[in-house]
Design a protein around this motif. Sequence first.
Motif, PDB file in Angstrom:
ATOM      1  N   SER A 170      46.504  45.441  40.120  1.00  0.00           N
ATOM      2  CA  SER A 170      45.673  46.575  39.710  1.00  0.00           C
ATOM      3  C   SER A 170      46.323  47.893  40.081  1.00  0.00           C
ATOM      4  CB  SER A 170      44.283  46.477  40.346  1.00  0.00           C
ATOM      5  OG  SER A 170      43.615  45.292  39.955  1.00  0.00           O
TER       6      SER A 170
ATOM      7  N   PHE B  32      44.649  43.022  43.819  1.00  0.00           N
ATOM      8  CA  PHE B  32      44.756  44.420  44.235  1.00  0.00           C
ATOM      9  C   PHE B  32      46.132  44.983  43.887  1.00  0.00           C
ATOM     10  CE2 PHE B  32      46.131  47.576  47.345  1.00  0.00           C
ATOM     11  CZ  PHE B  32      45.129  48.530  47.211  1.00  0.00           C
TER      12      PHE B  32
ATOM     13  N   TRP C 168      38.008  53.674  43.622  1.00  0.00           N
ATOM     14  CA  TRP C 168      39.063  52.678  43.465  1.00  0.00           C
ATOM     15  C   TRP C 168      38.838  51.552  44.447  1.00  0.00           C
ATOM     16  CZ3 TRP C 168      41.829  51.270  39.713  1.00  0.00           C
ATOM     17  CH2 TRP C 168      42.998  50.527  39.866  1.00  0.00           C
ATOM     18  N   PHE C 169      39.616  50.488  44.267  1.00  0.00           N
ATOM     19  CA  PHE C 169      39.468  49.303  45.098  1.00  0.00           C
ATOM     20  C   PHE C 169      39.904  49.587  46.541  1.00  0.00           C
ATOM     21  CE2 PHE C 169      40.609  47.847  40.770  1.00  0.00           C
ATOM     22  CZ  PHE C 169      39.444  47.171  40.464  1.00  0.00           C
TER      23      PHE C 169
ATOM     24  N   ASP D 119      40.984  56.479  38.655  1.00  0.00           N
ATOM     25  CA  ASP D 119      40.586  55.085  38.894  1.00  0.00           C
ATOM     26  C   ASP D 119      40.785  54.230  37.645  1.00  0.00           C
ATOM     27  OD1 ASP D 119      38.584  56.241  37.373  1.00  0.00           O
ATOM     28  OD2 ASP D 119      36.931  55.325  38.481  1.00  0.00           O
TER      29      ASP D 119
ATOM     30  N   GLN E  50      38.811  41.519  41.285  1.00  0.00           N
ATOM     31  CA  GLN E  50      39.636  41.209  42.452  1.00  0.00           C
ATOM     32  C   GLN E  50      39.638  39.729  42.786  1.00  0.00           C
ATOM     33  OE1 GLN E  50      41.400  44.304  44.245  1.00  0.00           O
ATOM     34  NE2 GLN E  50      41.166  44.184  42.013  1.00  0.00           N
TER      35      GLN E  50
ATOM     36  N   PRO F  11      37.134  49.820  38.451  1.00  0.00           N
ATOM     37  CA  PRO F  11      36.432  48.788  39.224  1.00  0.00           C
ATOM     38  C   PRO F  11      35.098  48.364  38.613  1.00  0.00           C
ATOM     39  CG  PRO F  11      37.365  50.419  40.702  1.00  0.00           C
ATOM     40  CD  PRO F  11      37.556  50.951  39.317  1.00  0.00           C
TER      41      PRO F  11
END
Length: 782
Positions: free
Chosen positions: A637, A634, A723-724, A659, A585, A680
Amino acid sequence: MNRAFSSRWGFSCLSTLLTLFTVTLCLLLAAIWQLPPVKTLADTPLQAPLRIFTQQGDLIAEIGEKQRLPVELSEIPEPLIQAILCTEDQRFYQHIGVDFIGLARAIRLLIVTGEKRQGASTITMQVARNFFLSKHKTFLRKFQEILLALKLEQRLTKQQILTLYLNKIFFGMRAYGVKAAARNYYGKSLHQLTLAEMAMLAGLPQAPSRNNPIVNPTHAVKRRNHVLKRMFEHQVITQHEYDAALRAPVTAQRHGPKIIVQAPYAAEMIRKSLVERFGEYITYHAGLSVYSTLDTHKQQAANQALVKGLMSYDHRHGFRPPTINLKQLLNTEQLTRWQAALKTIPTLGSLQPGVVLDISNQSAQILLENGTMVEITPQSARWALDHPSQDTPNQSRILTARLSTGDVVHLQPQSDQTWALSQMPKAQGALVSLDPHTGAIQSLVGGISYELSHFNRATQAWRQPGSAFKPFIYAAALDHGLTAATLINDAPVVLEDSGENELWRPHNDTYHFDGPIRLREGLVHSKNLVSIRILREIGLDYTRQYLGQFGFDMKRQPHTLSLALGTGSVTPLMLAQAYGLLAAQGTHHPTALIQQIIHPHQGPLKAIQEHAINFNTPSQHPHTSTQLSASTAFLVSDILKDVIQRGTGRQARILNRNDLAGKTGTTNDKIDAWFAGFTPDLVSVVWIGFDDNQPLKEFASQAALPVWIDYMRQALHHHPIHWFIAPNDIVQIKINPKTGQAARGGSGHFEYFKQGHEPNSAELDSSIQDSTPAESAIDTLY
């Protein structure tokens, strides 16, 4: 007169004696002066090889000319100690460093026979010679050896001297010390050795080459039996033990370090890095233990996935006729010649070379390298029906159509104890996986076989990334003001920007065009025309500067709009680093391959650890004024997550994880196939291709993605699904999927936006489209 003569003769003799005494004293003093101080013995490290481990402590490689495994005296079995003492120095515990009785006996035999039949060097003298003195046989060196042995006995205990000897002495086969000798000759620990094996090792120091049980078993057995006889005569062993050991067969074989995890490409990277940092002597002789960042489980998974993927690809493209035929050697009297020939045939993993002895429509009899006869059936060879240059035969005739007596083939063992026809893959590949939170490389495979090719494709193969490069163009666009909902025209275009002063007509892989679509959809479905229009909109200069932060070598990237299609060059490791920045990120972590370096005497090298653990590419720390924001990382992704769910990477849904994010990459003429993806917690990149750039004839989703899936299935086994978390400046708004604008009413679906960039329902459609028909869009794109 006689008295005067006698007086002169006496004076002359006295003068001669004084001269001889003075010369002798000077020689003695000179010899003593040249002796090294004994106290330095404690500071003289035993030369030991470099050993490289995974982070869990599993051995990857042992590198060094001298293979030594230091061991304490208490760890050596007593029978082995006694075997060496009975053979090399039976009065070790009685003499004072020099065995004057043994020395006198050796001198007497030399005078009587004129031959040196008995050695006079004690173990202490051998320690003195091996640690301090040269190997040249001179009287001065022998004199120094005696003096130094006397000094050693005064300063060190017998146990200390014996420990030094048992760790220092050369046993042949590059083995120094008893522990390394036990491993190299028998593949055993010291306590696993039999009495006969201990006697065999004890007989080696006298003449390691002549008494080598592998090269010269006849001489070795004679020497072993001599050692056993000495042990029996000194009542170290019983009559029963003596007789049993004499009958024992020679079991010595060539063994090496017990490599637990195959990671030769990574080991070579570490070796090279250490030599550059510490020099060759410290690297190869200081006994360094290097703990890498490689994860045992993930590295093994990477090895298996790449080999499986390349084998599957190879089978999909048909059987190749055998290139070696040994028919002239195939008779029962020449099996040794046949076996010798098979030993030169390259192999891979569990594949075994064999030669066809007999063949029919029903079966083929294959003789393996170890002399085993096995059978293959038409069913086990049905994949070979496909052939790139021959007609397809009936399955019942596949064996006789594809094979001939004497052909050398490769066989693959099956789970049901049968064998299947196979062949060595021609395509190559690489796999790199790293932890985005630390930059630590978790697994690295630079090719299908290090033995066949030392070329590390993970770090040295500069290949076009194709569409796997597109996410970074999109990141630049999102940081330039575009959104995931911006409309871009997916339509044909003609450009004067090919870099070759001619018109360029790029197209999508399918030659299908969807018209105006959202930026998100352009990446999800890998639309070439969308990527080109985005790059034209945000500008080449801005984009090239922006891309520098990902670690790409911008000298290898084009200065034309083809940059949007990944026509530059990257290595798999470089691409993994770039995707790592997305997975982290926006937080940069230098790539690391070394976790810790331990010196056998100094312990962890903390003073240099900070500089030793990083393994960076030259462009990993670029000077750029731009920086990937967490919100942009983000958004990219999240779009790449859709690639897995409904785009070119949807095969990965078989992993049953939500994910996963990633991107395929296929270059022109299908020369390179990529899949780069991440969670991640883990970034993994797979490249498949030929070293000579011949076409794969497959898309990335066929050639590279299955390897990525097989690897991630194992690598993520213990990783929880997550997940983020969206950054604070990310908002979610329901949009009209056709216009990209805020939805009016209840229809539509949600899209992420940076705060301040979200659409307003009152605004007109925000889009990037051609203002002229596609056929004449030469001067303008939008």
